[in-house]
Motif scaffolding. Sequence first.
Motif, PDB file in Angstrom:
ATOM      1  N   GLN A 198     -19.981  26.356  26.634  1.00 26.57           N
ATOM      2  CA  GLN A 198     -19.998  27.417  25.628  1.00 26.57           C
ATOM      3  C   GLN A 198     -19.396  28.697  26.194  1.00 26.57           C
ATOM      4  O   GLN A 198     -18.565  29.352  25.554  1.00 26.57           O
ATOM      5  CB  GLN A 198     -21.435  27.673  25.172  1.00 26.57           C
ATOM      6  CG  GLN A 198     -21.568  28.660  24.027  1.00 26.57           C
ATOM      7  CD  GLN A 198     -21.242  28.057  22.675  1.00 26.57           C
ATOM      8  OE1 GLN A 198     -21.492  26.885  22.450  1.00 26.57           O
ATOM      9  NE2 GLN A 198     -20.702  28.855  21.780  1.00 26.57           N
ATOM     10  N   CYS A 199     -19.807  29.055  27.408  1.00 27.26           N
ATOM     11  CA  CYS A 199     -19.240  30.245  28.066  1.00 27.26           C
ATOM     12  C   CYS A 199     -17.739  30.075  28.283  1.00 27.26           C
ATOM     13  O   CYS A 199     -16.956  31.002  28.048  1.00 27.26           O
ATOM     14  CB  CYS A 199     -19.938  30.485  29.399  1.00 27.26           C
ATOM     15  SG  CYS A 199     -21.647  31.062  29.272  1.00 27.26           S
TER      16      CYS A 199
ATOM     17  N   ASP B 172     -25.019  20.309  33.469  1.00 26.41           N
ATOM     18  CA  ASP B 172     -25.602  21.258  32.533  1.00 26.41           C
ATOM     19  C   ASP B 172     -25.995  20.526  31.246  1.00 26.41           C
ATOM     20  O   ASP B 172     -25.155  20.276  30.381  1.00 26.41           O
ATOM     21  CB  ASP B 172     -24.603  22.374  32.221  1.00 26.41           C
ATOM     22  CG  ASP B 172     -25.144  23.416  31.268  1.00 26.41           C
ATOM     23  OD1 ASP B 172     -26.318  23.305  30.841  1.00 26.41           O
ATOM     24  OD2 ASP B 172     -24.397  24.354  30.931  1.00 26.41           O
ATOM     25  N   ALA B 173     -27.274  20.216  31.129  1.00 27.12           N
ATOM     26  CA  ALA B 173     -27.754  19.487  29.951  1.00 27.12           C
ATOM     27  C   ALA B 173     -27.745  20.348  28.694  1.00 27.12           C
ATOM     28  O   ALA B 173     -27.845  19.838  27.581  1.00 27.12           O
ATOM     29  CB  ALA B 173     -29.171  18.967  30.204  1.00 27.12           C
ATOM     30  N   THR B 174     -27.615  21.664  28.843  1.00 30.61           N
ATOM     31  CA  THR B 174     -27.691  22.565  27.691  1.00 30.61           C
ATOM     32  C   THR B 174     -26.346  22.786  27.010  1.00 30.61           C
ATOM     33  O   THR B 174     -26.308  23.295  25.899  1.00 30.61           O
ATOM     34  CB  THR B 174     -28.211  23.942  28.119  1.00 30.61           C
ATOM     35  OG1 THR B 174     -27.217  24.615  28.920  1.00 30.61           O
ATOM     36  CG2 THR B 174     -29.505  23.824  28.904  1.00 30.61           C
ATOM     37  N   SER B 175     -25.240  22.492  27.678  1.00 32.12           N
ATOM     38  CA  SER B 175     -23.864  22.776  27.265  1.00 32.12           C
ATOM     39  C   SER B 175     -23.530  24.261  27.314  1.00 32.12           C
ATOM     40  O   SER B 175     -22.472  24.688  26.846  1.00 32.12           O
ATOM     41  CB  SER B 175     -23.532  22.213  25.868  1.00 32.12           C
ATOM     42  OG  SER B 175     -24.024  23.043  24.830  1.00 32.12           O
ATOM     43  N   ASN B 176     -24.402  25.098  27.909  1.00 29.41           N
ATOM     44  CA  ASN B 176     -24.127  26.535  27.988  1.00 29.41           C
ATOM     45  C   ASN B 176     -22.868  26.841  28.779  1.00 29.41           C
ATOM     46  O   ASN B 176     -22.129  27.784  28.455  1.00 29.41           O
ATOM     47  CB  ASN B 176     -25.306  27.273  28.628  1.00 29.41           C
ATOM     48  CG  ASN B 176     -26.476  27.439  27.682  1.00 29.41           C
ATOM     49  OD1 ASN B 176     -26.363  27.164  26.497  1.00 29.41           O
ATOM     50  ND2 ASN B 176     -27.609  27.875  28.206  1.00 29.41           N
ATOM     51  N   THR B 177     -22.610  26.077  29.832  1.00 28.37           N
ATOM     52  CA  THR B 177     -21.423  26.334  30.651  1.00 28.37           C
ATOM     53  C   THR B 177     -20.155  26.147  29.826  1.00 28.37           C
ATOM     54  O   THR B 177     -19.245  26.992  29.865  1.00 28.37           O
ATOM     55  CB  THR B 177     -21.394  25.406  31.873  1.00 28.37           C
ATOM     56  OG1 THR B 177     -22.632  25.510  32.586  1.00 28.37           O
ATOM     57  CG2 THR B 177     -20.242  25.758  32.796  1.00 28.37           C
TER      58      THR B 177
END
Length: 350
Positions: free
Chosen positions: A326-327, A319-324
Amino acid sequence: MDQDRLAKLRERYSGSGGGEIRDPHFAKVAAGQFTGDQRKWPFADVATFLGAPYRPDALAAPGLGGLDVAIIGVPMDLGVTNRAGARLGPRAVRAIERMGPMDHALGSAPFTMLKAADIGDVPFRSRYSLESCHEDIEATFRTIVEAGVSPLAVGGDHSITYSILKAVGAKRPVGMVHIDAHCDTSGPYEGSKFHHGGPFRQAVLDGVLDPQRVIQIGIRGGAEYLWEFSYESGMTVIHANEVDDLGLDAVIAKALAVIGDGPTYVSFDVDSLDPGFAPGTGTPEVGGLSPREALAILRALKGRDIVAADVVEVAPQYDATSNTAQCAAQVLFTELCLLAEARASGKGRP
């Protein structure tokens, strides 16, 4: 515009700083965040879970140094069946800033309610032996539980929850709210009972998890044929598509009815979320829950006897966005709030 109201607002707020908060509940939270008008920088200092104090000495201290909750990393992923990488999950979750200090929906500010700290990671003897890693996990969590401290774990793959449950359920079996894409109740295979697809079968057979007080929410994908133990043992299984059919209120009501008032463990696998929200996991399954749905289920547990919890299966390299991450951090904070509320009401002791 009401000029009298404007005059009162000017009198009260003109020249006041951002840290001057008059509401007693909010002021208590703000006191831990402000020095004068300077707010704590979220991007400064060493990263810890949820910005908690760092207490790596706590495991060796009498009574775990007086903590109420020990937040602990379990960077082990030797039990995965496919893509590895969840060993990097704790570090990724620690790197998430701006989490808390208050959950507006719960009205909880956990760091004002209890003494919690990041106590570091489970001290593993070997990065290569799955069996010895599980011995180390169980021994570490027994130390925490025997001190009367509630453990809040960040994995790592989901196999870690088996050994955590052996510690948490040693005195009496616990119930569980399990939010996941997979039931994780398959049997041993290829010479191991510790893989991440079977922790909860083993926990039931060991007598530390009461299957009739277990609800599994968000289940989906092609592995349904592996989960007959869930049904035969008496677990309640709600598939992801059934969440839509039943509605969230009905799912929450069922979860509360299943766990009742007894001691309960909360286990959250990030693959319960649709990979559109959380792609950074080893076994993504499309058609999952949204973060808002997952948080609504968790928040509904406020007031129940939550004694321990975990977040697992964050594999940040996918996950390049770091959203995982973050969740996962938001779920971790919500679980901390649940532990704080439980302990404040005289419950929540493992």
